[in-house]
Design a protein around this motif. Structure first.
Motif, PDB file in Angstrom:
ATOM      1  N   GLU A   8       1.164  -1.469   0.136  1.00  0.00           N
ATOM      2  CA  GLU A   8      -0.451   0.217   0.177  1.00  0.00           C
ATOM      3  C   GLU A   8       1.094   1.515   0.185  1.00  0.00           C
ATOM      4  O   GLU A   8       0.164   2.670  -0.463  1.00  0.00           O
ATOM      5  CB  GLU A   8      -0.876  -0.299   1.473  1.00  0.00           C
ATOM      6  N   ALA A   9       2.245   1.386   0.392  1.00  0.00           N
ATOM      7  CA  ALA A   9       3.137   2.356   1.025  1.00  0.00           C
ATOM      8  C   ALA A   9       3.166   3.659  -0.940  1.00  0.00           C
ATOM      9  O   ALA A   9       2.535   4.373  -0.251  1.00  0.00           O
ATOM     10  CB  ALA A   9       4.322   2.197   0.488  1.00  0.00           C
ATOM     11  N   ASN A  10       3.217   3.263  -2.093  1.00  0.00           N
ATOM     12  CA  ASN A  10       3.347   3.660  -3.137  1.00  0.00           C
ATOM     13  C   ASN A  10       2.585   3.283  -4.026  1.00  0.00           C
ATOM     14  O   ASN A  10       2.308   3.874  -5.286  1.00  0.00           O
ATOM     15  CB  ASN A  10       4.716   4.001  -3.401  1.00  0.00           C
ATOM     16  N   TYR A  11       0.887   2.819  -3.674  1.00  0.00           N
ATOM     17  CA  TYR A  11       0.124   2.645  -4.454  1.00  0.00           C
ATOM     18  C   TYR A  11      -0.638   3.771  -4.764  1.00  0.00           C
ATOM     19  O   TYR A  11      -1.091   5.466  -3.698  1.00  0.00           O
ATOM     20  CB  TYR A  11      -1.259   1.329  -4.080  1.00  0.00           C
ATOM     21  N   VAL A  12      -1.010   4.086  -6.472  1.00  0.00           N
ATOM     22  CA  VAL A  12      -1.638   4.903  -6.602  1.00  0.00           C
ATOM     23  C   VAL A  12      -3.140   4.520  -7.974  1.00  0.00           C
ATOM     24  O   VAL A  12      -2.311   3.900  -8.953  1.00  0.00           O
ATOM     25  CB  VAL A  12      -0.382   5.805  -7.617  1.00  0.00           C
ATOM     26  N   ASN A  13      -4.302   5.156  -7.762  1.00  0.00           N
ATOM     27  CA  ASN A  13      -5.226   4.867  -8.457  1.00  0.00           C
ATOM     28  C   ASN A  13      -4.858   5.237 -10.057  1.00  0.00           C
ATOM     29  O   ASN A  13      -3.662   6.062 -10.214  1.00  0.00           O
ATOM     30  CB  ASN A  13      -5.884   4.918  -8.595  1.00  0.00           C
ATOM     31  N   GLN A  19      -3.339   6.280  -2.043  1.00  0.00           N
ATOM     32  CA  GLN A  19      -3.580   5.146  -1.569  1.00  0.00           C
ATOM     33  C   GLN A  19      -3.201   5.162   0.057  1.00  0.00           C
ATOM     34  O   GLN A  19      -2.055   5.641   0.043  1.00  0.00           O
ATOM     35  CB  GLN A  19      -3.640   3.602  -2.013  1.00  0.00           C
ATOM     36  N   ALA A  20      -4.461   5.754   0.582  1.00  0.00           N
ATOM     37  CA  ALA A  20      -3.528   5.858   2.374  1.00  0.00           C
ATOM     38  C   ALA A  20      -3.112   5.080   2.579  1.00  0.00           C
ATOM     39  O   ALA A  20      -3.334   3.738   2.352  1.00  0.00           O
ATOM     40  CB  ALA A  20      -4.948   6.449   2.625  1.00  0.00           C
ATOM     41  N   PRO A  21      -1.712   4.739   3.244  1.00  0.00           N
ATOM     42  CA  PRO A  21      -1.214   3.625   3.647  1.00  0.00           C
ATOM     43  C   PRO A  21      -1.798   2.771   5.553  1.00  0.00           C
ATOM     44  O   PRO A  21      -2.441   3.663   5.918  1.00  0.00           O
ATOM     45  CB  PRO A  21      -0.090   3.927   4.406  1.00  0.00           C
ATOM     46  N   PHE A  22      -2.270   1.781   5.083  1.00  0.00           N
ATOM     47  CA  PHE A  22      -2.355   1.191   6.542  1.00  0.00           C
ATOM     48  C   PHE A  22      -1.530   1.455   7.438  1.00  0.00           C
ATOM     49  O   PHE A  22      -0.381   0.652   7.803  1.00  0.00           O
ATOM     50  CB  PHE A  22      -3.490   0.482   6.987  1.00  0.00           C
ATOM     51  N   VAL A  23      -1.569   1.980   9.012  1.00  0.00           N
ATOM     52  CA  VAL A  23      -0.880   1.980  10.388  1.00  0.00           C
ATOM     53  C   VAL A  23      -1.004   0.707  10.751  1.00  0.00           C
ATOM     54  O   VAL A  23      -2.175   0.382  11.078  1.00  0.00           O
ATOM     55  CB  VAL A  23      -0.888   3.140  11.196  1.00  0.00           C
ATOM     56  N   GLU A  24       0.283  -0.728  10.588  1.00  0.00           N
ATOM     57  CA  GLU A  24      -0.443  -2.244  11.020  1.00  0.00           C
ATOM     58  C   GLU A  24       0.300  -2.494  12.971  1.00  0.00           C
ATOM     59  O   GLU A  24      -0.651  -2.576  13.339  1.00  0.00           O
ATOM     60  CB  GLU A  24       0.713  -3.327  10.215  1.00  0.00           C
ATOM     61  N   LYS A  25       0.903  -1.388  13.108  1.00  0.00           N
ATOM     62  CA  LYS A  25       1.528  -1.058  14.319  1.00  0.00           C
ATOM     63  C   LYS A  25       1.982  -0.062  14.643  1.00  0.00           C
ATOM     64  O   LYS A  25       2.726   0.467  14.289  1.00  0.00           O
ATOM     65  CB  LYS A  25       2.398  -2.552  14.371  1.00  0.00           C
ATOM     66  N   VAL A  26       0.917   0.431  15.315  1.00  0.00           N
ATOM     67  CA  VAL A  26       1.038   1.660  15.700  1.00  0.00           C
ATOM     68  C   VAL A  26       2.472   2.113  16.484  1.00  0.00           C
ATOM     69  O   VAL A  26       3.429   2.992  16.108  1.00  0.00           O
ATOM     70  CB  VAL A  26      -0.198   2.614  16.601  1.00  0.00           C
ATOM     71  N   GLU A 160     -12.788   3.834   0.505  1.00  0.00           N
ATOM     72  CA  GLU A 160     -11.666   3.747   1.142  1.00  0.00           C
ATOM     73  C   GLU A 160     -11.360   4.057   2.096  1.00  0.00           C
ATOM     74  O   GLU A 160     -10.508   3.843   3.422  1.00  0.00           O
ATOM     75  CB  GLU A 160     -11.716   2.014   0.190  1.00  0.00           C
ATOM     76  N   ASN A 161     -10.364   4.539   1.143  1.00  0.00           N
ATOM     77  CA  ASN A 161      -9.099   5.594   1.687  1.00  0.00           C
ATOM     78  C   ASN A 161      -9.680   6.647   2.928  1.00  0.00           C
ATOM     79  O   ASN A 161      -9.268   6.456   4.085  1.00  0.00           O
ATOM     80  CB  ASN A 161      -8.341   6.299   0.726  1.00  0.00           C
TER      81      ASN A 161
END
Length: 190
Positions: A8-13, A19-26, A160-161
């Motif tokens: 997800e880090a650099n995905y662009v539609n 795309q907003a990155p999802f923080v897995e471990k805060v 989604e973002n």
């Protein structure tokens, strides 16, 4: 070790929306408690950008939903006139009603021809042969429908973002609250 999913880090539609990155471990994402405020601010900025893009896309979608029936109606009329013009080689007049104003119509007799005049916008009208007009209107209709589909995809992607950013914000905020509580409890034990 990264706390953001690498996929997800650099995905662009396809239309360039990141795309907003999802923080897995805060705890891995927030290096120190001093960063929490700036991280929350960056999430709020990101959320505002996504909401602005969502509103812009909604306006574009509404415009397309209004434009598509008009293009379709014009295309159908040109096809009808073309079919009327090509029958038997003999031109017959057609009696029709046409709109003068929103609620005012008038009757007219028209003789189909092999050319039509189309409003292009900005007070510009051009004459086209029936075949050229059908090709032009068909391509405009296809383009408008494709744009509408893109709008729908973008809206889903943006929603989604927006949800992802809101979840990230809540997780970082709750982590900070939990750490403050732990610090307070540790201070009380001393």
């Amino acid at each position: 070790m990264s706390s953001i999913k690498e996929s997800e880090a650099n995905y662009v539609n396809p239309r360039g929306i990141p795309q907003a990155p999802f923080v897995e471990k805060v705890e891995d994402y927030v290096q120190s408690r001093d960063q929490v405020e700036s991280i929350l601010k960056s999430f709020q900025d990101m959320l505002q950008k996504y909401k602005f893009m969502e509103m812009s896309t909604l306006r574009r979608e509404a415009g397309l939903k209004e434009k598509i029936p008009d293009i379709q109606k014009t295309l159908d009329m040109v096809k009808f006139l073309d079919a009327s013009c090509n029958t038997d080689g003999e031109l017959e007049s057609i009696t029709t009603s046409y709109e003068l104003n929103d609620t005012l119509y008038a009757k007219a007799k028209i003789t189909p021809r092999d050319t039509v005049y189309l409003w292009l916008g900005a007070n510009v009208m051009l004459e086209y042969t029936n075949e050229e007009a059908i090709d032009l209107l068909s391509s405009k209709l296809k383009s408008a429908k494709d744009s509408l589909e893109s709008c729908k995809e973008d809206l889903e992607f943006l929603r989604e973002n927006i949800t992802t950013v809101e979840v990230n914000t809540a997780r970082v905020y709750n982590w900070d609250v939990q750490k403050r509580k732990e610090d307070r409890e540790a201070a009380e034990l001393k």
